[in-house]
Design an enzyme around this catalytic site. Sequence first.
Site, mmCIF file in Angstrom:
data_model
loop_
_atom_site.group_PDB
_atom_site.id
_atom_site.type_symbol
_atom_site.label_atom_id
_atom_site.label_comp_id
_atom_site.label_asym_id
_atom_site.label_seq_id
_atom_site.Cartn_x
_atom_site.Cartn_y
_atom_site.Cartn_z
ATOM 1 N N HIS A 95 -3.313 -18.167 10.179
ATOM 2 C CA HIS A 95 -3.520 -17.293 9.022
ATOM 3 C C HIS A 95 -4.401 -18.050 8.016
ATOM 4 O O HIS A 95 -4.006 -18.325 6.893
ATOM 5 C CB HIS A 95 -2.178 -16.872 8.427
ATOM 6 C CG HIS A 95 -2.226 -15.613 7.593
ATOM 7 N ND1 HIS A 95 -1.457 -14.508 7.868
ATOM 8 C CD2 HIS A 95 -2.958 -15.287 6.498
ATOM 9 C CE1 HIS A 95 -1.699 -13.561 6.971
ATOM 10 N NE2 HIS A 95 -2.612 -14.014 6.121
ATOM 11 N N ARG B 217 7.705 -11.680 9.967
ATOM 12 C CA ARG B 217 6.428 -12.220 10.429
ATOM 13 C C ARG B 217 5.979 -13.307 9.450
ATOM 14 O O ARG B 217 5.782 -13.036 8.261
ATOM 15 C CB ARG B 217 5.384 -11.093 10.500
ATOM 16 C CG ARG B 217 4.004 -11.605 10.779
ATOM 17 C CD ARG B 217 2.924 -10.519 10.866
ATOM 18 N NE ARG B 217 1.660 -11.198 11.053
ATOM 19 C CZ ARG B 217 0.555 -10.984 10.340
ATOM 20 N NH1 ARG B 217 0.512 -10.060 9.413
ATOM 21 N NH2 ARG B 217 -0.535 -11.694 10.558
ATOM 22 N N GLU C 39 0.751 -5.461 8.778
ATOM 23 C CA GLU C 39 0.739 -5.567 7.312
ATOM 24 C C GLU C 39 0.375 -4.234 6.705
ATOM 25 O O GLU C 39 -0.528 -3.554 7.200
ATOM 26 C CB GLU C 39 -0.310 -6.567 6.792
ATOM 27 C CG GLU C 39 0.062 -8.006 6.907
ATOM 28 C CD GLU C 39 -1.035 -8.930 6.370
ATOM 29 O OE1 GLU C 39 -1.776 -8.560 5.436
ATOM 30 O OE2 GLU C 39 -1.139 -10.045 6.903
ATOM 31 N N ASN D 251 -3.513 -4.478 10.414
ATOM 32 C CA ASN D 251 -3.253 -4.617 8.979
ATOM 33 C C ASN D 251 -4.060 -3.547 8.257
ATOM 34 O O ASN D 251 -5.265 -3.414 8.474
ATOM 35 C CB ASN D 251 -3.702 -5.990 8.460
ATOM 36 C CG ASN D 251 -2.801 -7.109 8.936
ATOM 37 O OD1 ASN D 251 -1.824 -6.885 9.650
ATOM 38 N ND2 ASN D 251 -3.131 -8.327 8.536
ATOM 39 N N TYR E 184 -4.736 -1.515 4.408
ATOM 40 C CA TYR E 184 -4.470 -1.444 2.970
ATOM 41 C C TYR E 184 -5.079 -0.236 2.268
ATOM 42 O O TYR E 184 -4.461 0.334 1.382
ATOM 43 C CB TYR E 184 -4.930 -2.730 2.273
ATOM 44 C CG TYR E 184 -4.004 -3.890 2.579
ATOM 45 C CD1 TYR E 184 -2.886 -4.122 1.795
ATOM 46 C CD2 TYR E 184 -4.222 -4.695 3.683
ATOM 47 C CE1 TYR E 184 -2.002 -5.155 2.084
ATOM 48 C CE2 TYR E 184 -3.338 -5.739 3.988
ATOM 49 C CZ TYR E 184 -2.236 -5.951 3.182
ATOM 50 O OH TYR E 184 -1.367 -6.961 3.474
ATOM 51 N N GLU F 263 -6.588 -11.308 11.140
ATOM 52 C CA GLU F 263 -7.794 -10.770 10.515
ATOM 53 C C GLU F 263 -9.033 -11.643 10.663
ATOM 54 O O GLU F 263 -9.584 -12.127 9.661
ATOM 55 C CB GLU F 263 -7.537 -10.514 9.026
ATOM 56 C CG GLU F 263 -6.367 -9.601 8.744
ATOM 57 C CD GLU F 263 -6.209 -9.292 7.266
ATOM 58 O OE1 GLU F 263 -6.821 -9.994 6.441
ATOM 59 O OE2 GLU F 263 -5.487 -8.341 6.935
#
Length: 488
Positions: free
Chosen positions: A142, A97, A396, A327, A329, A187
Amino acid sequence: MKTFQVLQLSLIFSIFVNLVQSQYLFPDDFKFGVASSAYQIEGAWNVNGKGMSIWDRITHTTDIVPDNATGDIACDSYHNWERDVEMVKETGVDFYRFSLAWTRIFPDGYISYVNQDGVDYYNNIINKLIENDIEPVITLYHWDLPQMFSPQGGWANPAIIDLFTYYAKKAFEFFGDRVKLWITFNEPKVFCQDFNLFMSAANEVYPSGVIDYMCTYHVLKAHAETYHIYNREFKATQKGRISLTLNFEWSEPGSDSPEDIAAAEQRRQFEFGLYANPIINFDYPKIVKDRIAERSKQQGFPESRLPQFTLAEKLRIRGTYDFLGLNHYSTWHVFAAAERDIAEISYESDMGTFRNQSNEWPTSGSDWNKVVPWGLRRILQWIKKTYRNPIVLITECGYPDQTGTLDDEPRQDFLRDYFNATLEAIHEDQVNVQAFTIWSLMDNLEWQQGYRIKFGLFHVDFEDEARTRTAKKSVAYVRSVVETRKTD
Ligand code: GBH
């Protein structure tokens, strides 16, 4: 020994084995990938016709990135792309990606002038990936907006909707014969809601609570239009899929109190539902609409600061996804909090609530990236329940340190834990998660943290002009998981 005892022993033994080793396998059609983004790796910011993006300007003219770091050279992937493909190959994953730099293809942002060098650059990468049996996955946006559109407000100006869709359509024309997975936006919450904090630090005027909602509104419309263009003009021949990627840090109630349980849900709806609900369900989440409308009214605004969709717009946006890009984290504890002063006009005060992270959660090389694998599983469960079990592609997930050490055991442990959380979600919760993408292929420009934080599976020597890349230990681990389908 009696048979009974033997049976008992073997039972205990098998429980023990299951405890130390996750028994689940990744399904054969589950896909693994690694990710990057253009500004973070490419460099060559003004080489061979590339135009300027807002990130070129931000790093050149403000001091919000430490150490005067810029993406001028970064990993120099503009020159090292063949090595990048080799590295992806080395990890054994199914797809790569990466994102297109809009201004490498259209230097001014307008499609009226094509910089052929940019088209060639991405064609080379795509072709090389395919030669190596690696699927290209492209993110159209992005965060590196053409600088040309910045003085007019960027995503706050409705003109951007058409400008973006023109660009997207060209990308489908140029690359869609070979690219079968498209992500419109990476995002939007980060570049609409979070960057206003960031921009105000750079003395940019970007008032929270008004302009950021315009950004949200325009991004959702631009996403939907792009989806429809792809669907109408390209899908039948190109046979690909398209959606967007949303970031989601899990909000866990800080206690069992009904107030904290409600606060956590409120936060999820403001952070994730704001974008996911119009696309997957219908319109913004009710709690988000109600809270912003109510505060706006008390503040004397004649209408909600959150621009409202017409019925036609709601219908046009609903269903514009072939999968949901996620995504993820980290995780937070969320608590109910007293309402902020009504004089405060901001996304944060609209959202309310208070959050922190437990000191007991293992930390990483970045203060907010606490390692909390069960948070990923809860997200996947919540998505299943809230949006009727859509296809989820984790686009991600990754582990940062500050050293870039090759001996990256903690990254390997992180990946094992988050892989296991994914496996549990698949096998125990029947969540429809079909891919896991590791951020990132290599150490790179970590936005406002410059080169201080390193997420790479490959180390990059930023002192060396050649930007030599070296595999960290976790590369072998990733390859073994992809091959054996298990995490130990
Ligand atoms: C992703 O964003 C990006 O897509 C990628 O480009 C980036 O390199 C990667 O993550 C690693 O950061 O400090 O408590 O205010 C992740 C989005 C960015 C959201 C950091 C939360 C700050 C939390 N996250 N942000 S805090």
